[in-house]
Design a protein around this motif. Structure first.
Motif, mmCIF file in Angstrom:
data_model
loop_
_atom_site.group_PDB
_atom_site.id
_atom_site.type_symbol
_atom_site.label_atom_id
_atom_site.label_comp_id
_atom_site.label_asym_id
_atom_site.label_seq_id
_atom_site.Cartn_x
_atom_site.Cartn_y
_atom_site.Cartn_z
ATOM 1 N N PRO A 3 69.742 -22.636 5.902
ATOM 2 C CA PRO A 3 70.597 -21.503 6.281
ATOM 3 C C PRO A 3 69.987 -20.178 5.842
ATOM 4 C CG PRO A 3 71.884 -23.265 5.271
ATOM 5 C CD PRO A 3 70.456 -23.628 5.061
ATOM 6 N N TYR A 5 71.006 -17.219 4.456
ATOM 7 C CA TYR A 5 72.104 -16.538 3.789
ATOM 8 C C TYR A 5 71.867 -15.034 3.677
ATOM 9 C CZ TYR A 5 73.706 -21.211 2.408
ATOM 10 O OH TYR A 5 74.158 -22.500 2.418
ATOM 11 N N ALA A 8 73.115 -13.504 6.793
ATOM 12 C CA ALA A 8 74.582 -13.597 6.879
ATOM 13 C C ALA A 8 75.231 -12.498 6.049
ATOM 14 C CB ALA A 8 75.048 -14.968 6.407
ATOM 15 N N LYS A 131 77.464 -23.181 7.499
ATOM 16 C CA LYS A 131 77.171 -22.578 6.192
ATOM 17 C C LYS A 131 76.906 -21.078 6.332
ATOM 18 C CE LYS A 131 75.363 -26.758 3.958
ATOM 19 N NZ LYS A 131 74.169 -27.409 3.360
ATOM 20 N N GLU A 132 76.192 -20.701 7.368
ATOM 21 C CA GLU A 132 75.913 -19.282 7.579
ATOM 22 C C GLU A 132 77.187 -18.515 7.930
ATOM 23 O OE1 GLU A 132 71.261 -19.485 9.163
ATOM 24 O OE2 GLU A 132 72.895 -19.138 10.583
ATOM 25 N N CYS A 135 79.301 -18.054 4.838
ATOM 26 C CA CYS A 135 78.713 -17.009 4.003
ATOM 27 C C CYS A 135 79.069 -15.631 4.556
ATOM 28 C CB CYS A 135 77.199 -17.190 3.923
ATOM 29 S SG CYS A 135 76.357 -15.956 2.910
ATOM 30 N N CYS A 179 80.490 -19.527 -5.183
ATOM 31 C CA CYS A 179 79.282 -18.969 -4.537
ATOM 32 C C CYS A 179 78.941 -17.576 -5.069
ATOM 33 C CB CYS A 179 79.476 -18.916 -3.025
ATOM 34 S SG CYS A 179 79.645 -20.520 -2.245
ATOM 35 N N ASP A 183 75.600 -15.371 -3.841
ATOM 36 C CA ASP A 183 75.699 -14.140 -3.061
ATOM 37 C C ASP A 183 75.301 -12.903 -3.861
ATOM 38 O OD1 ASP A 183 76.519 -15.609 -0.907
ATOM 39 O OD2 ASP A 183 78.652 -15.275 -1.243
ATOM 40 N N ARG A 186 71.825 -11.721 -3.561
ATOM 41 C CA ARG A 186 71.448 -11.053 -2.315
ATOM 42 C C ARG A 186 72.007 -9.637 -2.205
ATOM 43 N NH1 ARG A 186 71.502 -16.396 -1.750
ATOM 44 N NH2 ARG A 186 69.739 -17.266 -0.585
#
Length: 352
Positions: A3, A5, A8, A131-132, A135, A179, A183, A186
């Motif tokens: 994925p 992420y 996303a 999953k994407e 997110c 998560c 996250d 990012r």
């Protein structure tokens, strides 16, 4: 293939910026209204009426109890279908955000299908898309910089805090916490700069008088101060006031206690008191400096000052409401830098 992420997260924040969102909970209706020419929403209940299928049949059709998104090729539009029969607003919001993720991440084009169903694509690819989209959804509704302003994810109270602050379900809040590290890794500096301007309509209070019934714009309705709002975690303060009906008219006259009013009454028929808590108003002047109009605002029953313009209210001016220093109701602990209780505040209560 794994994925993406990073993309996303980036696309979720791009969407918020594009539609000039600066408040939490995120207003999905504003986003959807801006996209109305290319995206529309259809709840399962409406789809049921249109097609004659029951909810179970619709769930089987879309291979999902929650929702799906389809591309209508002849109209060049996307339709987001979501299950509204569960009567769960937080779940509906996440479902819609999830399906928006499929759209903005280009999953339909990538899979070369007009509707993302398990049977239309490989199981591995389907899991990546899901999953994407998840997110995308959690970062659209509960971005990390806002989560950090609202709560500490290491505390037990964080689930409740996130549910209330972002209008998300318990499951979504748990996933948001789980998560968090994924996250946060990012988050870029410019993301934090963008979210720093957000108003979070949860757990704010006035630094001057401790009133916690505030938003983050305008004037404090209790003490009249402007721009003195801060976030905290403690028992909410609230203030007694004149009880109003849903139309913001008094139930009982604050002066003579008369409770009998006609449907169109604006003044008490016994003592002549105005039945709405208007402010003193903002005068409008013409070019010669003459007052040509006055704009009044209707306020809550405990408002001493107008939250729109800051002027005094009728109820306060007529002394139906006491000064905020005399009527504050609160009890919370003040701790020092070591976490030791240094003081317990419990201001006196004087009913209006």
């Amino acid at each position: 293939m794994t994925p993406n992420y990073d993309r996303a997260v980036e696309e979720s924040i791009n969407l918020l910026q594009f539609y000039d969102i600066h408040q939490a909970p995120v207003d999905l209706d504003k986003i959807l209204d801006g996209m109305r020419l290319t995206v529309k929403c259809c709840p399962y209940s409406r789809f049921s009426k249109l097609t004659g299928k029951d909810i179970d049949e619709i769930c089987n059709l879309f291979d999902s109890e929650l929702g799906a998104v389809a591309y209508i090729r002849e109209k060049e539009k996307y339709v987001i279908y979501y299950n509204d029969t569960m009567n769960h607003r937080g779940l509906e919001r996440f479902t819609i955000a999830h399906e928006l993720g499929h759209i903005f991440l280009g999953h339909h084009q990538d899979a070369k299908t007009d509707i993302l169903l398990r049977k239309n694509i490989s199981d591995a690819q389907y899991k990546i898309y899901e999953k994407e989209a998840n997110c995308f959804a959690r970062n659209l509704l509960s971005p990390i910089p806002l989560v950090e302003r609202v709560t500490d994810v290491n505390q037990d109270s964080c689930i409740h805090d996130m549910m209330e602050a972002f209008d998300i379900s318990h499951t979504a809040a748990v996933v948001r916490r789980n998560c968090y590290i994924l996250d946060k890794f990012r988050m870029q500096l410019d993301y934090y700069e963008y979210f720093s301007s957000y108003n979070i309509l949860y757990d704010y209070y006035c630094l001057n008088c401790d009133n916690a019934e505030v938003n983050t714009k305008g004037y404090c309705k209790v003490c009249g101060e402007k721009d003195v709002y801060f976030e905290r975690k403690c028992d909410r303060t609230y203030y007694e006031g004149v009880e109003l009906d849903p139309d913001h008219r008094v139930i009982q006259c604050p002066k003579c206690r008369n409770e009998v009013h006609s449907d169109i009454a604006r003044f008490c028929k016994i003592c002549g008191t105005f039945l709405f808590n208007l402010c003193e108003g903002i005068p409008i002047y013409d070019s010669a400096g003459r007052v040509i109009d006055i704009i009044y605002h209707i306020n809550d029953g405990n408002a001493r000052y107008c939250s729109e313009c800051g002027s005094q209210t009728i109820f306060y001016k007529e002394k139906f409401l006491k000064d905020w220093k005399d009527i504050m109701v609160a009890k919370y602990e003040v701790t020092d830098s070591y976490g030791t209780v240094a003081e317990t505040k419990s201001p006196k209560y004087n009913p209006n």
